[in-house]
Design a protein around this motif. Structure first.
Motif: not given
Length: 734
Positions: A318-335
């Protein structure tokens, strides 16, 4: 003095209402009004200045605080990025080594089964017969399986694979190493943390079947080492992830799955053994995300980023910031991003662990970063308070001096107003006359005003404007001529491109064996689509349709090269199969393809005697065929579609064989047809294309059928701009 001013005003009333008089009256009026308002302005000034200074102090404090916060935040982000990169690289290296060990174990097991003559069967301890020591290699076959299948059915195979025992001894860095056979037995070695005997429950001895485990099922699906999610190994009582891949028998069929376990404790111990200092702030805020979105390892003991009891995909929390970052992490991004974890804001740095398709995350509380900036702001505000006290005392002195200076200024202004007005107006008049001359078209006119003030600068700007205007007019003429030249060249290029495509008449018209028609509509002046048809001999007709990536001149040039190479390859090698000819053409297209452009293509050769067509599809849209027997157009179920041309010089292609009967028709097209969009952005689609073709009945002339599709696409697109080249070929076998 006063009497002289009044007389001057009376004389001015009799003069014409020109600019000089207006300017003089304006200056004098302003000075008198300024004198009356000076006291009010000056006495209220202290209050306003004090408030302004106080506000400025607040702003300075906030700006300095923001600057310090940004600076500290930037430094922390850089440190986080460096630390997470080093840790993810360390994990990656360890996992690469682990994957290599599993690959070696799998290949050795395969070699034993495929070359059994080089190995002698060996016996291994059975946990049914007694305790198994920590690290001892054993063979387990459950009582439930033994009741169904005798041990003799696999005894020889298991004896051969027992030769892996020495290799298991070399893998003492892992909690467990094992191979699970398709016959249901397992050969394994497990290291207990306390060096005690391996714990076998009654359930494991009676019912354990490696084929029912998640690691075994994953191993059957992969060809190279792959990683499972974290789970608890009951035998050794530790949280582990398995790294598995299959091994093969003499017939090259999967004979089982080889694997090792990696411990979360060992992984984090290796990861935290770094050379960087001051990473204690991150040691309790590190976690690893699996490729399915759940947390594998975490140093956090509780909360959303701890290891959950049940599998949770962080992308769905439910926490949108965690959900958004998790999506980026699974796409292999770094930030490095700001997130909210359990109600507290953190900076989260993350980087991919490529070997296992995991992602490593590290946190630091935002309060630890921005806290020191508040102390800076308070210190700045204290300094500003002292400054305000000094400002009040100095302002009173300045105020008295300004009152006296203002009285003297008003008297002096009345005397110099006339001279200022005269000196101001004369350059303005000269400027006005010069501008009028330039406006009449005399761009060589120069305004001569010997002044360094704003009027002099304005005169210089007007002179510069005249020069630039003249240059702009000359440039405009050159640009217009250049645009006309480019338009002419594009028109010629379009005609040349059209000339490169074969024409239906006269060679391909009136043939008793087939009916052929083709059309192409480029999205720009020139396009990247092309079609081709030619006779290989008196009985075989070759047909090609292709689509080059991109549009415009580059696509047109690449189209010309690709068309020539494809045709030459097909015409110059009669004995080779069509697939081999396409592979030859692909290698030539790939050569020196520095821009990495590619071509989708469908190439077919129709035998006019039998109706058999050999076809190769290189990533192109599936054709539609009209079968006279069914009276409908349907997409061809091509199962051997190859990769596009121009990307992989070693790509292999296979042929499809089609059979056309009398009256059957083949419809070829590029994606400009199905991906044409209406003003709302909706695509024409393959289903609508098939419906349109079926509305034609399929028995009419190929030209009429293609024109019906063109009209339907145009009606669908409406006012929307054509986004891609539209090319079609219709071939009916007679």
């Amino acid at each position: 003095m006063k009497t002289g001013i009044i007389e001057k005003i009376k004389r001015m009333k009799k003069m014409d209402n020109n600019i000089r008089n207006k300017l003089f009256l304006l200056l004098l009026s302003v000075s008198m009004v300024s004198f009356l308002l000076a006291s009010l302005v000056l006495f209220t000034g202290l209050y306003m200045v004090r408030n302004t200074a106080e506000e400025a102090g607040q702003q300075v404090g906030n700006r300095i605080s923001a600057f310090v916060q940004d600076f500290v935040e930037d430094q922390v982000k850089k440190k986080l990025e460096a630390l997470v990169e080093e840790k993810s690289s360390r994990i990656d290296r360890e996992l690469e080594v682990t994957a290599g060990d599993v690959r070696y174990l799998s290949r050795l097991a395969t070699r034993i089964l495929q070359q059994p003559q080089h190995y002698n069967p060996r016996n291994l301890p059975d946990p049914h017969d007694g305790p198994i020591r920590s690290g001892q290699v054993y063979l387990n076959y459950s009582d439930r399986l033994a009741a169904k299948v005798s041990r003799e059915t696999f005894a020889h195979e298991a004896g051969l694979l027992a030769n892996l025992a020495a290799n298991f001894d070399d893998m003492d860095a892992y909690p467990a190493a094992y191979i699970g056979s398709t016959k249901g037995y397992i050969i394994a070695a497990e290291l207990m943390p306390d060096k005690q005997d391996v714990k076998f429950t009654r359930k494991m001895l009676e019912t354990y079947d490696p084929r029912e485990t998640e690691w075994y099922k994953l191993g059957l699906e992969v060809k190279e080492p792959d990683f499972t999610d974290i789970y608890v190994n009951d035998s050794i009582g530790r949280r582990v992830a398995s790294v598995v891949m299959p091994y093969y028998d003499a017939r090259n069929n999967i004979a089982g799955v080889a694997g090792v376990d990696i411990s979360s404790d060992d992984l984090f111990r290796q990861m935290n053994n770094l050379s960087m200092k001051d990473d204690r702030n991150f040691s309790d805020n590190t976690f690893i995300l699996s490729d399915s979105g759940n947390i594998l390892f975490s140093t956090r003991k509780s909360g959303i980023l701890s290891v959950p009891e049940k599998v949770i995909d962080l992308r769905t929390v439910s926490e949108p910031t965690i959900a958004a970052v998790a999506k980026d992490m699974l796409e292999g991004q770094r930030s490095v991003d700001l997130v909210k974890v359990d109600g507290t804001e953190y900076y989260l740095a993350y980087a991919p662990v490529k070997t296992a398709e995991w992602s490593l995350g590290m946190l630091i509380p935002k309060s630890e970063v921005v806290g020191p900036t508040e102390n800076v702001r308070e210190a700045v505000l204290a300094q500003m308070q002292g400054y305000l006290h000094q400002l009040n005392s100095r302002f009173i002195t300045i105020l008295a001096c300004l009152v006296v200076a203002l009285l003297l200024f008003v008297l002096l202004l009345a005397w110099i107003s006339g001279g200022v007005a005269r000196q101001t107006v004369e350059p303005v008049i000269a400027l006005e006359n010069g501008v009028k001359e330039i406006a009449r078209g005399n761009l060589d006119q120069k305004i001569e005003i010997q002044s360094e003030d704003e009027i002099g600068q304005l005169a210089e700007s007007v002179n510069h404007m005249a020069v630039k205007l003249k240059e702009q007019m000359n440039n405009l003429s050159r640009v217009t001529a250049e645009k006309e030249r480019i338009a002419t060249e594009l028109s010629v290029a379009a005609k040349i491109q059209a000339g490169m495509l074969p024409h239906v008449e006269p060679a391909f018209t009136g043939n008793p064996h087939y009916e052929l028609y083709a059309s192409m509509g480029p999205a720009k002046e020139v396009g990247g689509d092309f079609y081709d048809f030619y006779m290989l001999d008196e009985h075989r007709l070759a047909v090609t349709i292709a689509d080059v990536s991109g549009k415009g001149v580059p696509a047109a040039l690449f189209m010309a090269i690709s068309k020539t190479i494809l045709k030459n390859a097909v015409l110059t090698s009669e004995k080779a199969s069509l697939a081999r000819l396409v592979e030859k053409a692909n290698r030539r297209i790939c050569a020196n393809n520095m821009e990495m452009m590619f071509v989708t293509a469908f190439i077919g050769v129709l035998d006019l005697r039998t109706g058999r067509m050999d076809a190769v599809n290189c990533g192109h849209n599936p054709p539609l065929a009209f079968y006279k027997a069914t009276g409908r157009f349907e997409y061809l179920p091509l199962k051997k579609t190859g990769v596009v041309l121009g990307i992989d010089a070693e790509a292999a292609y296979r042929e499809e064989r089609l059979k056309l009967a009398h009256g059957d028709m083949l419809y070829l097209y590029t994606d400009g047809v199905t991906e044409a969009m209406d003003p709302e952005g909706r695509q024409y689609s393959e289903a609508r294309l098939r419906d349109c073709l079926n509305r034609t009945g399929g028995s009419g002339a190929a030209k009429d059928i293609l024109e019906a599709v063109q009209q339907d696409v145009a009606a669908f697109a409406g006012s929307a701009e054509q986004s891609d080249d539209i090319t079609m070929v219709g071939l009916r076998y007679l």
